[in-house]
Scaffold this motif. Structure first.
Motif, PDB file in Angstrom:
ATOM      1  N   LEU A  60       7.800  47.899   8.121  1.00  8.99           N
ATOM      2  CA  LEU A  60       9.044  47.388   8.903  1.00  8.99           C
ATOM      3  C   LEU A  60       9.905  46.524   8.290  1.00  8.99           C
ATOM      4  O   LEU A  60      11.176  46.146   8.582  1.00  8.99           O
ATOM      5  N   ASP A  61       9.677  45.821   7.167  1.00  7.79           N
ATOM      6  CA  ASP A  61      10.272  44.671   6.527  1.00  7.79           C
ATOM      7  C   ASP A  61      11.307  45.361   5.751  1.00  7.79           C
ATOM      8  O   ASP A  61      11.201  46.007   4.523  1.00  7.79           O
ATOM      9  N   ALA A  62      12.514  45.221   6.416  1.00  4.06           N
ATOM     10  CA  ALA A  62      13.832  46.026   5.835  1.00  4.06           C
ATOM     11  C   ALA A  62      14.319  45.027   4.641  1.00  4.06           C
ATOM     12  O   ALA A  62      14.955  45.765   3.924  1.00  4.06           O
ATOM     13  N   ASN A  63      14.262  43.890   4.606  1.00  3.49           N
ATOM     14  CA  ASN A  63      14.855  43.128   3.460  1.00  3.49           C
ATOM     15  C   ASN A  63      13.789  42.510   2.340  1.00  3.49           C
ATOM     16  O   ASN A  63      14.376  42.028   1.709  1.00  3.49           O
ATOM     17  N   GLY A  64      12.467  43.200   2.613  1.00  2.00           N
ATOM     18  CA  GLY A  64      11.559  42.822   1.554  1.00  2.00           C
ATOM     19  C   GLY A  64      11.258  41.342   1.264  1.00  2.00           C
ATOM     20  O   GLY A  64      10.609  41.192   0.397  1.00  2.00           O
ATOM     21  N   ASP A  65      11.554  40.388   2.290  1.00  2.00           N
ATOM     22  CA  ASP A  65      10.973  39.036   2.285  1.00  2.00           C
ATOM     23  C   ASP A  65       9.628  38.944   2.670  1.00  2.00           C
ATOM     24  O   ASP A  65       9.079  37.625   2.748  1.00  2.00           O
ATOM     25  N   GLN A  66       8.859  39.829   2.927  1.00  2.00           N
ATOM     26  CA  GLN A  66       7.319  39.803   3.132  1.00  2.00           C
ATOM     27  C   GLN A  66       6.997  39.165   4.384  1.00  2.00           C
ATOM     28  O   GLN A  66       5.949  38.666   4.646  1.00  2.00           O
ATOM     29  N   ARG A  67       7.976  39.162   5.222  1.00  2.00           N
ATOM     30  CA  ARG A  67       8.000  38.543   6.732  1.00  2.00           C
ATOM     31  C   ARG A  67       8.975  39.503   7.702  1.00  2.00           C
ATOM     32  O   ARG A  67       9.949  40.169   7.005  1.00  2.00           O
ATOM     33  N   LEU A  68       8.606  39.278   8.891  1.00  2.00           N
ATOM     34  CA  LEU A  68       9.644  40.023   9.906  1.00  2.00           C
ATOM     35  C   LEU A  68      10.318  39.131  10.700  1.00  2.00           C
ATOM     36  O   LEU A  68       9.548  38.118  11.041  1.00  2.00           O
ATOM     37  N   ASP A  69      11.725  39.474  10.857  1.00  2.04           N
ATOM     38  CA  ASP A  69      12.363  38.609  11.893  1.00  2.04           C
ATOM     39  C   ASP A  69      12.674  39.756  12.806  1.00  2.04           C
ATOM     40  O   ASP A  69      12.241  40.990  12.788  1.00  2.04           O
ATOM     41  N   ARG A  70      12.898  39.277  14.038  1.00  2.00           N
ATOM     42  CA  ARG A  70      12.888  40.105  15.471  1.00  2.00           C
ATOM     43  C   ARG A  70      13.764  41.220  14.989  1.00  2.00           C
ATOM     44  O   ARG A  70      13.618  42.599  15.634  1.00  2.00           O
ATOM     45  N   SER A  71      15.016  41.156  14.369  1.00  2.00           N
ATOM     46  CA  SER A  71      15.876  42.132  14.148  1.00  2.00           C
ATOM     47  C   SER A  71      15.524  43.338  13.535  1.00  2.00           C
ATOM     48  O   SER A  71      15.896  44.338  13.350  1.00  2.00           O
ATOM     49  N   GLU A  72      14.267  43.188  12.791  1.00  5.16           N
ATOM     50  CA  GLU A  72      13.457  44.422  11.955  1.00  5.16           C
ATOM     51  C   GLU A  72      12.631  45.191  12.686  1.00  5.16           C
ATOM     52  O   GLU A  72      12.370  46.092  12.028  1.00  5.16           O
ATOM     53  N   VAL A  73      12.370  44.753  13.954  1.00  8.54           N
ATOM     54  CA  VAL A  73      11.339  45.347  14.711  1.00  8.54           C
ATOM     55  C   VAL A  73      12.275  46.399  15.762  1.00  8.54           C
ATOM     56  O   VAL A  73      13.139  45.813  16.457  1.00  8.54           O
ATOM     57  N   PRO A  74      11.973  47.865  15.810  1.00 12.08           N
ATOM     58  CA  PRO A  74      12.714  48.488  16.778  1.00 12.08           C
ATOM     59  C   PRO A  74      12.341  48.014  18.275  1.00 12.08           C
ATOM     60  O   PRO A  74      11.298  47.328  18.596  1.00 12.08           O
ATOM     61  N   ASP A  75      13.508  48.109  18.833  1.00  9.15           N
ATOM     62  CA  ASP A  75      13.590  47.844  20.337  1.00  9.15           C
ATOM     63  C   ASP A  75      12.341  48.394  21.262  1.00  9.15           C
ATOM     64  O   ASP A  75      11.921  47.626  22.268  1.00  9.15           O
ATOM     65  N   ASP A  76      11.906  49.521  20.827  1.00  9.34           N
ATOM     66  CA  ASP A  76      10.784  50.224  21.740  1.00  9.34           C
ATOM     67  C   ASP A  76       9.424  49.900  21.157  1.00  9.34           C
ATOM     68  O   ASP A  76       8.421  50.654  21.663  1.00  9.34           O
ATOM     69  N   HIS A  77       9.339  49.164  20.052  1.00  6.73           N
ATOM     70  CA  HIS A  77       8.045  48.974  19.415  1.00  6.73           C
ATOM     71  C   HIS A  77       7.151  47.946  20.053  1.00  6.73           C
ATOM     72  O   HIS A  77       7.886  46.883  20.669  1.00  6.73           O
ATOM     73  N   ALA A  78       5.849  47.916  20.270  1.00  9.53           N
ATOM     74  CA  ALA A  78       4.842  47.073  21.102  1.00  9.53           C
ATOM     75  C   ALA A  78       5.278  45.496  20.401  1.00  9.53           C
ATOM     76  O   ALA A  78       5.075  44.612  21.369  1.00  9.53           O
ATOM     77  N   LEU A  79       5.332  45.477  19.160  1.00  8.82           N
ATOM     78  CA  LEU A  79       5.435  44.097  18.620  1.00  8.82           C
ATOM     79  C   LEU A  79       6.989  43.510  19.235  1.00  8.82           C
ATOM     80  O   LEU A  79       6.934  42.349  19.331  1.00  8.82           O
ATOM     81  N   HIS A  80       7.892  44.237  19.416  1.00 10.75           N
ATOM     82  CA  HIS A  80       9.167  43.830  20.079  1.00 10.75           C
ATOM     83  C   HIS A  80       8.988  42.938  21.433  1.00 10.75           C
ATOM     84  O   HIS A  80       9.444  41.914  21.657  1.00 10.75           O
ATOM     85  N   PHE A  81       7.968  43.817  22.194  1.00  6.35           N
ATOM     86  CA  PHE A  81       7.804  43.236  23.501  1.00  6.35           C
ATOM     87  C   PHE A  81       6.612  41.935  23.461  1.00  6.35           C
ATOM     88  O   PHE A  81       6.782  41.170  24.272  1.00  6.35           O
ATOM     89  N   GLU A  82       5.912  41.964  22.665  1.00  5.15           N
ATOM     90  CA  GLU A  82       4.720  40.833  22.419  1.00  5.15           C
ATOM     91  C   GLU A  82       5.129  40.081  21.435  1.00  5.15           C
ATOM     92  O   GLU A  82       4.323  39.292  20.731  1.00  5.15           O
TER      93      GLU A  82
END
Length: 103
Positions: A60-82
């Motif tokens: 899911l890492d759109a900017n390649g920084d090897q970490r996720l911020d919330r904006s990189e996670v789709p709204d309907d993904h389980a990670l978004h909710f948790e």
């Protein structure tokens, strides 16, 4: 002496086999207990989004920084909710180490 207790026991003995029917609806786990082999069958249906719980940052890492911020996670993904459960250090980012503990 009451006759209700023996009747209740008899009813349980008769109903026991019906209550202990083998359920074939989910995955099974087998292990050895002190009394012998035990098989546990899940009666909960599999999660329709179970593959989302095996996600890696690179998926899911759109900017390649090897970490996720919330904006990189789709709204309907389980990670978004948790998100708040997974972001253990509350820094606003999720790493592979944090994802490894998310099940």
């Amino acid at each position: 002496m009451s006759t209700r207790a023996p009747l209740a026991c008899l009813a349980l003995l008769i109903a026991g086999p019906a209550l202990a029917q083998n359920v074939e609806s989910g995955p099974q786990a087998q292990f050895e207990a002190s009394t012998g082999p035990v098989t546990v069958t899940s009666v909960q249906p599999p999660l329709p989004n179970a593959d989302e719980y095996a996600v890696k940052v690179a998926d899911l890492d759109a900017n390649g920084d090897q970490r996720l911020d919330r904006s990189e996670v789709p709204d309907d993904h389980a990670l978004h909710f948790e998100w708040s459960l997974v972001d253990r250090n509350r820094d606003g980012y999720v790493t592979d180490a944090e994802l490894a503990n998310w099940k």
